[in-house]
Design an enzyme around this catalytic site. Structure first.
Site, PDB file in Angstrom:
ATOM      1  CD  GLU C  72      -1.631  -2.446   1.362  1.00 14.61           C
ATOM      2  OE1 GLU C  72      -0.515  -2.642   1.880  1.00 14.61           O
ATOM      3  OE2 GLU C  72      -2.403  -3.381   1.045  1.00 14.61           O
ATOM      4  CG  HIS C 141     -11.714  -7.335   5.684  1.00 17.64           C
ATOM      5  ND1 HIS C 141     -10.822  -8.086   6.395  1.00 17.64           N
ATOM      6  CD2 HIS C 141     -11.427  -7.571   4.374  1.00 17.64           C
ATOM      7  CE1 HIS C 141     -10.045  -8.774   5.554  1.00 17.64           C
ATOM      8  NE2 HIS C 141     -10.386  -8.471   4.329  1.00 17.64           N
TER       9      HIS C 141
END
Ligand SMILES: Cc1ncc(C[n+]2csc(CCOP(=O)(O)OP(=O)(O)O)c2C)c(N)n1
Ligand SMILES: Cc1ncc(C[n+]2csc(CCOP(=O)(O)OP(=O)(O)O)c2C)c(N)n1
Ligand SMILES: [Mg+2]
Ligand SMILES: [Mg+2]
Lengths: 338, 382, 338, 382
Positions: C72, C141
Site C-alpha cells: 500500500e 475489514h
C-alpha cells in the site's frame, strides 16, 4: 565526593529537567525489572538525539539498549513480538513525525493484540516520541498529532508536562499492562528543572492534574502548552482580574472526564489549548465531552486555541503557528467576555 | 563511454544467479527420488502427518460448504497447500511459536489449535481464540506481512531470555513479500540473528495477481540474501521435503554452527487449487487448466503413494483414518455451533481494565436491548 | 438490442447501485481524460474485490488499469510520483483498514507536496477505499477511521451515500487539484439503485446535502449511516411527531460549516451519527464547531451516536457495534426530550 | 536427517556471493587505474565538475559556520560526499528528474537549484522552494526513504506518457535501505521496469548506526537482485567512476537493450567526514581516526591531482575557480539574508483554494498581530 553531591544523594529528590526525568524513569524501571529494554534509532551509544537514553547503553549493555536499523514499522512490530515473548520494550520513535511508518503496527496490532486474542495475549509496551514544535527543527520534526492515537481504542496516550511527571508517568506507562504512546514535549525538554523523587516514582495514568486553581474559566491543555497557558493565567489574573483554572490533562486516552467536567462545572467557561491542527484535534473531543456532560453549566462557547489547519511551517514562522501566551490570553478573554 | 561499459560488466552484481530448482524428496508420483533419502521419521510420525493432511483436506471441503450454507463467514481454502502446512507444523517442537495467516488452518491444528475453536472464530465469535494452555500460537494474521516483525521480535525475545530451545515459525504468502513489513522484519532478523524461520507459501497467486507480476526477482528464496540470511526453495507439494527443510531450519535456528546464521527464509513452492476465499471467483482472472499440472503433484496423493509403497499404510489403516477424520471434523462443527457469544464481548479485552467511558457505552447498549429487544439490532439497514 | 435497453440508452440517467456509480465515475473520467489511471491490488482483470473497477481493464488496457504488487505504501507513494509526472492516479486501497501502511505517504507527502514545495508541485490524486462495517467481513475489514484523514491538513475527505453522489463526488475528486481520500460505504454498495446522470456528472466537494428537511432536530451523518438515520427520522415522524432534519455531510474535509450551522440554528438540537469509535471521531469536530458557532441556539447536548471505543468486533456482533436505526432513534429522542 | 542436510547444501541459495569490489577509475592518489579508461568528458566538462566540487566544499564550510552563528538552522554537511553528488548531477540530462535528500545540496545545485534558494530554505523560509522553470527537482526529503516510491512513480509516468528521453535519479542513504519504502519502491521499479536510477550514498553511517549493523547483507548493491534489477557498486569518492556508472545507468534507463532492465541500484561507497548534522556530535559514537583512511581518498584531491596530471587544470585556473566559488557562495548568502517572509505563508499552498476555516484562522492571527504587535509572538515560552 563534594558535599553538595553528598547532600543531593541523601535527599529524596533531585532537580531534573523533563528529558532527565524521562531518562530517570527509564533508568529506574530498567534497574527494577530486567525485562524492560529500550530500542530505537540512535538510542544506544549515541544516547538518543535528545540524550533521553544517555548512559543507559553503558549501564545496561547492548542487549537491553538496542540500536536498531532505520525502520519504524520494524521497531514497533518487533517490539510487539518482544512484548509477546515476555519482555517489556520501550521503543523510541526519533520524532513523532517519523512514527507514521509504524502507524499500522500501532493501530492494527499493538492496540488490538489483547482484543484480537480474546485476552490470551497482551502487549505491554511503550512507544516514546519527542513531539511538538518550537525548537527550530527541520520539516516534519514538529508534529503533534496526538489525536491520531487517541482515536484508536486499545492504545493509551500520555503527555507529561513536568520533569516529575515525565518520570512518574513513564514509570506507570512501562508498568501498564497495555500499550502506551508516550509523547514528550521537546520544547520543554530542558526549559526548567524541578524536584523529582528519586527511585521508584509512578504517577497513575488517567488522572488529569490541576496546575492552577481558578474560578472564572477552565483552561484544558497538555505538554508544552501548559507553559503559555500558565503564563496567560498569570497575566490575566494580574491585568484583568480573571481567575483561570489550568488543567493539565496529561493522559489523553483514556480521558479523565471526571476532572475535566468538575472543573467546567465550577467555571462554566473553557478554552482548550493544543499545538495540533484545530480540526478534529483532541480539543474537539474535550469540548464535545463537556457539552455532553455539563451543557447546563455552559456560559460561553468553548474556545479552541490551536495550531492552524495547515502543516507546521518551516521554523521561521513556527512561533506564529503555535499557540502563544498572547493567543491563549486573548482567547480566554474572548470566552470570559462572551 | 566504452570503458565503464566494460567495467560495469566486470563488477556488476547483476550476474549472480541462485540455484532455482526446489528441493524434493518424492517425485511427482510419490516415488522416492534416487538422489534423496527420506527424513528420519518413524512410521507413527509418517502416519500422523498423513492423517493430518487427510483431515486438512476434509476440513477444507466441509468449511467451504458450511460457508455456502451461511453457517460460517468468509473462508480461505487451503487444498493443495495443506501438505506443506502440515509438514511445517510437524517440524516444530511444542515450545516453538507459530505465526499463521488466515489460510494456515492446518498448520495451526497440527501445532495444537482445536478444530472447534477454528470454526467458532469463523462463526464470528471471538471466543474461538481460546487455545489450550501451552499452545504457542497467535491468532491468524489478516493484514498482510504484519506478522513478520512480530515473529522476529518473538524470536529475539527468546534469545534475550536465553531460551535456546525455542524457535519461531512465521507463515506468509508470496504476495506478502512485496510489503514493507516483510523487508523490515527480515532485515531485523538478519541483523539480530534471531531463531526465526520464515516460510513463504508461494501458492503462485495473491488473489488475482500471479507470482511473476508480484516481483521481478526470479525466486522468492533469493530475497534472503538481501538480509544476509539463508534462502531455501522447496517443493511445497512434497510433504517430506518440506518437513526435512523446515526441520533443518528450526534446528539451525536453535543451535547454529559457527558459520551459520540462525534465520532462514524458506520458499515453499505450491499452488492454490481453489479460490482465494469463498468470496472470490478465480475463473475471472486465471485459466483453470493451469492448475491441472499442479494437481498432478498433489501432496496427499504423493504421500499416500509413498506410504503404500513403503508399507506404512494399507487400505485398512487408510479407511480407519478416513473415518476418524470425518468424526473429528463433525465433532468440531458441533462444538462450534454450540458456542455462544454476547454483545458484552465488544468491550472486553480492549484494555486490562475497561475504561469508564467504554463501560458506559456497554450500559447504554444494554439499556437499549432491554428497551427494544435484541431483534431491533438484527439489521443495520432496517 | 432490446427495447428496454434502447430506452435506457436514450434517457439521461441510468439506475445504478452505489458501487456502479463509482465505476461509472471512473469510466467517465477515464474516457474524458487519458491522464486518469487506476491502480491497486486486484483492480485489473479481477475488476476489484467489490467489482468497482469491472470492465475498465478490458476497455482502457493494462497501462491505465494496473494491478500492482501487494504494497500500500508503494501504491500511494508511486501514485504521488505519477501525479507529479502529470498523470491523474486513482489508487485503490482494497479496504480502508489496509490503508494504514500507506499512512505516512498520505499524511507526510500527498497532503503536503503543494505546501512543501511552496506551490511549485501539486498532487492531484484520489485514494479510494471501501469502508465501514456491516457486511460480515473478516477482522480489519470494517474500519471507518475517517477522522485520521480529517485531522491532516492538505487532504480532502469525501464519503458518498448515494449512487449519484458516488459518481458525482468521485468525478469532482478526480478533477480536484488536491489529494482526496474517497471512502466508499461498502454496506450500501448494492443496497439500492437510483437514477444517476449519464456522462459527465460532477457534484462539488465541500457541500453537505440536506436529505430530509425538518424543524425539531438536526441529524448529521454520512456514508452508510445515512440509511439508519433516515429510517429513524421516518419512524420518529410517524410514531413521535418529531421532525428530523437529516444532513448528509458528504465532504468531511473541508467541512461545510455553513450548512451544518444553518441547520442547527433552525433546530437548536442535534445528533451526529457515525460508525467510527466515538472518542475523537468526526462527531466531536461537528459538535464542537456547532457550539463554537451557534451556542446561543443550543437547547440540548449534541448527542453522539457512534461506534464503541473498541475495535469492530468479529461479524457475529457487528450489528451491536454499528449505530442501528433503533440507537439513532433513541438517541434523537434523548436530545429532543432534554 | 543426514539426507536433507546434503540437499540443503546443494540447493541452498545461500552460497552465491556477489562481486563486492567497487568500480574505480582513479586510484586513491588520483592516478588513472591501468585497468580503466576515463569517461568521455570534454575538458570543459571535467573543469565544470571540478569547480562544482570545489564550490560544494566551500559551501559546506560556510553553511556550517552560518549555522554556528545562528543565521541558518540545522544543516546536514556533505564534505567527503560531494564528489559523488556532483558526479551524479553531471550524469543527468536537463530533462531528468532529481529526488534529493536533506544532504544532497551539491546534487541539487548541479541540476539547477540556486544556492541562494537553498540557503533561504535553511533560514526557514518556504520561499526558498522556487526553482527556476524547467529545473526538475523536488524539495529535499527528510522522512527517510519516502522519496523512493515517488521517484519510481515519476519514472513510471514518463514511460506511460511516452517520454523516452526522461529518466529519474533518486538519492538515498545507507540507512534508508532498511525502510519499507525502499523495498516497496524498488520492487515496483523492477516489476514495472521504469527508467529510474537509485543512488544509495552509502556514507557508512546513519547518524550513529554503522553500516554493518544496518543490514546483514554484505553489500547494498546486491539488494538489487531481490527486485530483479541491476546492482552496481562504485567508489563514491572517485567522481569519474561515479559519473561513468551513473551516466551508463541513466542511458540504460532511457534506452535499454533487449536483455537489459531499465532500473539500476547504484551503491556509491563513501564516507561522511563530519557530523550527521550540525546538531550531532559524532565523537560520542565513532572513532574519528576511522575517517583518516577515507580522507586519504578524498574526491576533491583525487580529481584535482588527475586534472593537474592531465594538464586540464593548472594553478592559475585553480585560483580563478577558487575565487569564483567564493564569490558565488558569498552572493548566495546575501540573497538568502535579504529574503523576507510573512506569517501569511502558513496558510498558503495548503490547498489550491484556501478553505474558509483556514482563511479565518489567518484573519484571527492577523487581528492579534495588529492588537499586540509581532513582538508578542517572539517566544512560545514567554
Ligand atoms: C495490508 C493488506 N493489504 C491488502 C489485504 C487484502 N488481501 C487479503 S489476502 C491478499 C492476497 C495475499 O496474497 P499472498 O500473500 O500471496 O497470500 P495467499 O492469500 O495467496 O495465501 C490481499 C491483497 C490485506 N489483507 N492486508
Ligand atoms: C522515517 C524517518 N525516521 C527517522 C528519521 C531521523 N533521521 C534523520 S537522518 C537519519 C539517518 C539517515 O541515515 P542514512 O539513510 O544513511 O542517510 P545519511 O544521513 O547518512 O545521509 C535518521 C534516523 C527520519 N528523518 N525519517
Ligand atoms: Mg499467494
Ligand atoms: Mg548514511
Amino acid at each position: 565526593m563534594s558535599s553538595a553531591t553528598a547532600t543531593e544523594a541523601e535527599s529524596a529528590t533531585e532537580r531534573l529537567t523533563l528529558v532527565e526525568g524521562v531518562r530517570e524513569g527509564l533508568h529506574t524501571e530498567m534497574a527494577r525489572d530486567d525485562r524492560v529494554m529500550v530500542l530505537g534509532e540512535d538510542v544506544g551509544k549515541n544516547g538518543g538525539v535528545f540524550r533521553a537514553t544517555e548512559g543507559l547503553f553503558e549501564e545496561f549493555g547492548e542487549e537491553r539498549v538496542v540500536d536498531t536499523p532505520l525502520a519504524e514499522s520494524g521497531i514497533v512490530g518487533s517490539s510487539i513480538g518482544l512484548a509477546l515473548s515476555g519482555m517489556k520494550p520501550v521503543a523510541e520513535m526519533q520524532f513523532m513525525g517519523f512514527a507514521y511508518p509504524a502507524f499500522d503496527q500501532l493501530v492494527s496490532h499493538a492496540a488490538r493484540l489483547r482484543s484480537r486474542s480474546h485476552g490470551q495475549y497482551t502487549c505491554p509496551m511503550v512507544v516514546r516520541a519527542p513531539y511538538g514544535g518550537g525548537i527550530r527543527a527541520p520539516e516534519h520534526h514538529s508534529e503533534s498529532k496526538e489525536a491520531f492515537f487517541v482515536h484508536e481504542p486499545g492504545l493509551k496516550v500520555v503527555v507529561p508536562s513536568t520533569p516529575a511527571d515525565a518520570k512518574g508517568l513513564l514509570t506507570a506507562a512501562i508498568r501498564d499492562p497495555d500499550p502506551v504512546v508516550f509523547l514528550e514535549p521537546k520544547l520543554i525538554y530542558r526549559a526548567f528543572r524541578e524536584a523529582v523523587p528519586r527511585g521508584s516514582h509512578a504517577v497513575p495514568l488517567g488522572e488529569a492534574a490541576v496546575r492552577r486553581e481558578g474560578s472564572d474559566v477552565s483552561v484544558f491543555t497538555w505538554g508544552a502548552m501548559t507553559r503559555p497557558a500558565l503564563i496567560a493565567a498569570g497575566n490575566l489574573a494580574e491585568e484583568h482580574g480573571v481567575d483561570c483554572e489550568v488543567v493539565d490533562v496529561r493522559t489523553l486516552s483514556p480521558l479523565d472526564v471526571g476532572t475535566v467536567v468538575a472543573s467546567f462545572e465550577k467555571t462554566g467557561r473553557a478554552a482548550v489549548v493544543h499545538e495540533a491542527p484545530k480540526t478534529a484535534g483532541v480539543g474537539a473531543e474535550i469540548a464535545t465531552t463537556i457539552q455532553e456532560e455539563a451543557l447546563c453549566y455552559q456560559e460561553a462557547p468553548i474556545k479552541r486555541i490551536a495550531g492552524f489547519d495547515a502543516p507546521v511551517p518551516l521554523h521561521a514562522l513556527e512561533d506564529y503557528y503555535l499557540p502563544q501566551a498572547v493567543r491563549v490570553q486573548d482567547g480566554i478573554l474572548e470566552t470570559v467576555g462572551f | 563511454m566504452s570503458t565503464h561499459d566494460d567495467t560495469d560488466h566486470r563488477h556488476s552484481t547483476g550476474a549472480t544467479q541462485p540455484d532455482t530448482e526446489p528441493i524434493r524428496v518424492l517425485d511427482d508420483d510419490g516415488h522416492l527420488l534416487s538422489s534423496a533419502e527420506p527424513p528420519a521419521l518413524s512410521e507413527a510420525e509418517l502416519l500422523g502427518m498423513y492423517a493430518d493432511i487427510k483431515l486438512a483436506r476434509h476440513f477444507d471441503q466441509r468449511a467451504i460448504s458450511l460457508q455456502r450454507q451461511g453457517r460460517i463467514a468468509t473462508y480461505a481454502p487451503m487444498t493443495g497447500q495443506e501438505g506443506s502446512q502440515v509438514a511445517t507444523g510437524h517440524a516444530l517442537d511444542d515450545e516453538d511459536w507459530l505465526f499463521p495467516t488466515y489460510r494456515d488452518h492446518a498448520a495451526k491444528y497440527v501445532h495444537g489449535a482445536e478444530l472447534g475453536s477454528l470454526l467458532t472464530t469463523l462463526r464470528g465469535y471471538r471466543e474461538g481464540y481460546s487455545d489450550p494452555a501451552g499452545v504457542n500460537l497467535l491468532p491468524e494474521y489478516i493484514p498482510i506481512a504484519t506478522q513478520v516483525p512480530h515473529a522476529m521480535g518473538m524470536a529475539w525475545g527468546q534469545l534475550l531470555q536465553g531460551n535456546d530451545d525455542t524457535a519461531v515459525l512465521c507463515h506468509l504468502g508470496d504476495g506478502a513479500t512485496s510489503e514493507g513489513d516483510f523487508h523490515e522484519g527480515l532485515n531485523f532478523a538478519g541483523v539480530f540473528d534471531v531463531p526465526a524461520v520464515f516460510v513463504c507459501n508461494n501458492n503462485q497467486w495473491a488473489i488475482s495477481m500471479p507470482r511473476e507480476r508480484q516481483t521481478a526477482s526470479e525466486t522468492i528464496a533469493e530475497k534472503a540474501h538481501a538480509y544476509g540470511i539463508e534462502g531455501v526453495r522447496v517443493d511445497g507439494m512434497d510433504p517430506l521435503a518440506v518437513y526435512a527443510v523446515t526441520r533443518a531450519a528450526i534446528k539451525k535456528a536453535k543451535a547454529p554452527t559457527d558459520d551459520e546464521r540462525r534465520p532462514t527464509l524458506i520458499e515453499s513452492v505450491q499452488y492454490r487449487y481453489g479460490a482465494h476465499t469463498t468470496a472470490d471467483d478465480p475463473s475471472v482472472y486465471r485459466d483453470e487448466a493451469e492448475s491441472e499440472a499442479w494437481r498432478d503433484r498433489d501432496p496427499l496423493d504423493r504421500l499416500e503413494t509413498y506410504l503404500h509403497r513403503t508399507d506404512v499404510l494399507d487400505d485398512e489403516r487408510e479407511a480407519t483414518i478416513e473415518a476418524q477424520v470425518e468424526d473429528e471434523v463433525a465433532a468440531a462443527i458441533e462444538t462450534a455451533e454450540a458456542a455462544e457469544t454476547s454483545p458484552e464481548r465488544i468491550v472486553e479485552h480492549v484494555y486490562e481494565e475497561t475504561p469508564d467511558r467504554l463501560a458506559e457505552q456497554l450500559d447504554e447498549l444494554n439499556a437499549l436491548r432491554e428497551k427494544y429487544g435484541d431483534d431491533a439490532f438484527a439489521e443495520v439497514l432496517g
